[in-house]
Motif scaffolding. Structure first.
Motif, PDB file in Angstrom:
ATOM      1  N   ALA A 187       0.862  -1.204   0.113  1.00  0.00           N
ATOM      2  CA  ALA A 187       0.011   0.039   0.177  1.00  0.00           C
ATOM      3  C   ALA A 187       1.000   1.372  -0.176  1.00  0.00           C
ATOM      4  O   ALA A 187       0.678   2.285  -0.681  1.00  0.00           O
ATOM      5  N   ALA A 188       1.873   1.059   0.772  1.00  0.00           N
ATOM      6  CA  ALA A 188       2.765   2.426   0.948  1.00  0.00           C
ATOM      7  C   ALA A 188       3.539   2.611  -0.504  1.00  0.00           C
ATOM      8  O   ALA A 188       3.679   3.803  -1.054  1.00  0.00           O
ATOM      9  N   MET A 189       3.827   1.446  -1.289  1.00  0.00           N
ATOM     10  CA  MET A 189       4.401   1.739  -2.539  1.00  0.00           C
ATOM     11  C   MET A 189       3.482   2.220  -3.640  1.00  0.00           C
ATOM     12  O   MET A 189       4.004   2.811  -4.187  1.00  0.00           O
ATOM     13  N   VAL A 190       2.360   1.875  -3.418  1.00  0.00           N
ATOM     14  CA  VAL A 190       1.053   2.481  -4.348  1.00  0.00           C
ATOM     15  C   VAL A 190       1.363   4.021  -4.232  1.00  0.00           C
ATOM     16  O   VAL A 190       1.487   4.619  -5.234  1.00  0.00           O
ATOM     17  N   ASP A 191       1.115   4.395  -3.152  1.00  0.00           N
ATOM     18  CA  ASP A 191       1.147   5.778  -2.678  1.00  0.00           C
ATOM     19  C   ASP A 191       2.645   6.493  -3.183  1.00  0.00           C
ATOM     20  O   ASP A 191       2.845   7.433  -3.812  1.00  0.00           O
ATOM     21  N   MET A 192       3.790   5.932  -3.189  1.00  0.00           N
ATOM     22  CA  MET A 192       4.923   6.331  -3.435  1.00  0.00           C
ATOM     23  C   MET A 192       5.014   6.393  -5.008  1.00  0.00           C
ATOM     24  O   MET A 192       5.621   7.541  -5.423  1.00  0.00           O
ATOM     25  N   ALA A 193       4.509   5.330  -5.478  1.00  0.00           N
ATOM     26  CA  ALA A 193       4.761   5.368  -7.096  1.00  0.00           C
ATOM     27  C   ALA A 193       3.776   6.401  -7.675  1.00  0.00           C
ATOM     28  O   ALA A 193       4.286   7.457  -8.447  1.00  0.00           O
ATOM     29  N   GLN A 202       1.753  -5.007  -9.941  1.00  0.00           N
ATOM     30  CA  GLN A 202       1.771  -6.027  -8.777  1.00  0.00           C
ATOM     31  C   GLN A 202       2.331  -7.367  -9.634  1.00  0.00           C
ATOM     32  O   GLN A 202       2.131  -7.769 -10.736  1.00  0.00           O
ATOM     33  N   LYS A 203       3.758  -7.841  -9.134  1.00  0.00           N
ATOM     34  CA  LYS A 203       4.360  -8.831  -9.591  1.00  0.00           C
ATOM     35  C   LYS A 203       3.815 -10.149  -8.916  1.00  0.00           C
ATOM     36  O   LYS A 203       4.159 -10.394  -7.802  1.00  0.00           O
ATOM     37  N   ARG A 212      -7.086  -4.227  -5.304  1.00  0.00           N
ATOM     38  CA  ARG A 212      -7.790  -3.331  -4.173  1.00  0.00           C
ATOM     39  C   ARG A 212      -6.831  -2.367  -3.540  1.00  0.00           C
ATOM     40  O   ARG A 212      -7.468  -1.436  -2.827  1.00  0.00           O
ATOM     41  N   LEU A 213      -5.561  -2.652  -3.518  1.00  0.00           N
ATOM     42  CA  LEU A 213      -4.656  -1.427  -2.898  1.00  0.00           C
ATOM     43  C   LEU A 213      -4.273  -0.297  -3.601  1.00  0.00           C
ATOM     44  O   LEU A 213      -3.821   0.360  -3.288  1.00  0.00           O
ATOM     45  N   ARG A 235      -8.989  -9.864 -11.493  1.00  0.00           N
ATOM     46  CA  ARG A 235      -8.750  -8.453 -10.600  1.00  0.00           C
ATOM     47  C   ARG A 235      -8.151  -7.371 -11.661  1.00  0.00           C
ATOM     48  O   ARG A 235      -8.515  -6.279 -11.144  1.00  0.00           O
ATOM     49  N   TYR A 236      -7.418  -7.707 -12.835  1.00  0.00           N
ATOM     50  CA  TYR A 236      -7.150  -6.775 -13.424  1.00  0.00           C
ATOM     51  C   TYR A 236      -7.409  -6.676 -14.885  1.00  0.00           C
ATOM     52  O   TYR A 236      -7.122  -5.676 -15.665  1.00  0.00           O
ATOM     53  N   GLY A 237      -8.260  -7.557 -15.315  1.00  0.00           N
ATOM     54  CA  GLY A 237      -8.724  -7.519 -16.551  1.00  0.00           C
ATOM     55  C   GLY A 237      -7.630  -7.480 -17.615  1.00  0.00           C
ATOM     56  O   GLY A 237      -6.738  -8.532 -17.592  1.00  0.00           O
ATOM     57  N   ASP A 238      -7.937  -6.715 -18.567  1.00  0.00           N
ATOM     58  CA  ASP A 238      -6.704  -6.475 -19.864  1.00  0.00           C
ATOM     59  C   ASP A 238      -5.559  -5.947 -19.250  1.00  0.00           C
ATOM     60  O   ASP A 238      -4.430  -5.743 -20.200  1.00  0.00           O
TER      61      ASP A 238
END
Length: 286
Positions: A187-193, A202-203, A212-213, A235-238
């Motif tokens: 979650a912190a990395m999402v905000d950071m990026a 997401q790998k 969701r995050l 979760r991610y579709g295409d």
């Protein structure tokens, strides 16, 4: 860099990263791609470019080289040069050390090396020259500051997205790290990026619902080989890049191309992600 991870270390499709930097050559220039509609971050100061539609991906973690003319997306290590004329994805081995870097870690961030109560380093059981990083709360400020510097470096180099790898390291941590630790960091990395104007992938690691995050897309390794592609698509579709390897159910690549090749980007690589001047280099796309 981590090169061609061993098979068999998967939980619910958590396939481990592949990466190695063995040399850098000149960048391609003048290549064109359709300009995606930008998505603005919450502070409206940076624009995030989504993964291009109909992406043609080159996964260059075994060494940077000039992409083919039809390539629109290039994945490279964060120490490699960016690809400003293309959609560059910046790879960071975010939860483990890279082979050959222990002196640097011991000198600069010794407290971020995960150790047992007896003081023993916790290594990856399949890659013993990689040591897990300590992301527990008592070390999190130092850890996130380092990751923030690396993310900022990706943005400065012209990358459009970041790929933090080994999110599933908690499963190899001798129970010192938890799933909650990984989710908090994710979650912190999402905000950071997003603060740097970078999309974030997401790998693997299906234990965590990155959509969701706030992760923007996924890079799923060997989901055909382990029959988990549908879970990522739910979760991610295409918004998905699929990577299969020649040494593990190679027919999964052809099957995936037939099933979803018109919807997502699918690439088959050699396990070591070798550059094209190697006779064992394989890079097939559909």
């Amino acid at each position: 860099m981590v090169v061609g991870r061993a098979l068999g270390r998967r939980v619910l499709g958590s396939v481990v990263a592949v990466a190695a930097l063995v040399g850098v050559v000149a960048l391609a220039v003048g290549l064109q791609r359709p300009a995606p509609a930008p998505v603005q971050t919450a502070d409206l100061t940076r624009e995030i470019e989504p993964l291009p539609v109909d992406a043609v991906v080159d996964y260059q973690l075994g060494g940077a080289y000039v992409p083919a003319d039809d390539v629109t997306v290039v994945v490279r290590d964060h120490e490699a040069p960016g690809v400003p004329d293309l959609y560059g994805i910046c790879y960071i081995n975010a939860f483990q050390t890279q082979p050959g870097t222990m002196d640097w870690w011991e000198e600069n961030h010794p407290d971020l090396l995960l150790r047992t109560e007896e003081g023993n380093l916790v290594g990856d059981p399949n890659w013993p020259d990689e040591v897990l990083l300590d992301t527990r709360p008592e070390h999190r400020e130092e850890y996130l500051a380092l990751m923030s510097d690396w993310f900022a470096g990706c943005a400065e180099a012209g990358f459009k997205a970041v790929e933090p790898d080994n999110l599933d390291s908690f499963g190899r941590s001798e129970e010192l790290l938890t799933l909650q630790d990984a989710e908090d960091i994710a979650a912190a990395m999402v905000d950071m990026a997003h603060a740097e104007g970078l999309a974030i992938a997401q790998k693997n690691t299906l234990e965590i619902d990155g959509s969701r995050l706030g992760f923007d897309f996924t890079i799923a390794e060997e989901c055909a080989a382990y029959d988990t592609c549908g879970l990522f698509e739910e979760r991610y579709g295409d918004e998905m890049i699929q990577v299969e390897y020649t040494d593990n159910v190679p027919e999964g690549f052809e099957r995936s191309c037939a099933e979803r090749g018109e919807q997502i980007s699918i690439i088959q690589r050699d396990r070591l992600l070798l550059p094209p001047w190697s006779p064992d280099h394989v890079a097939r796309r559909c």
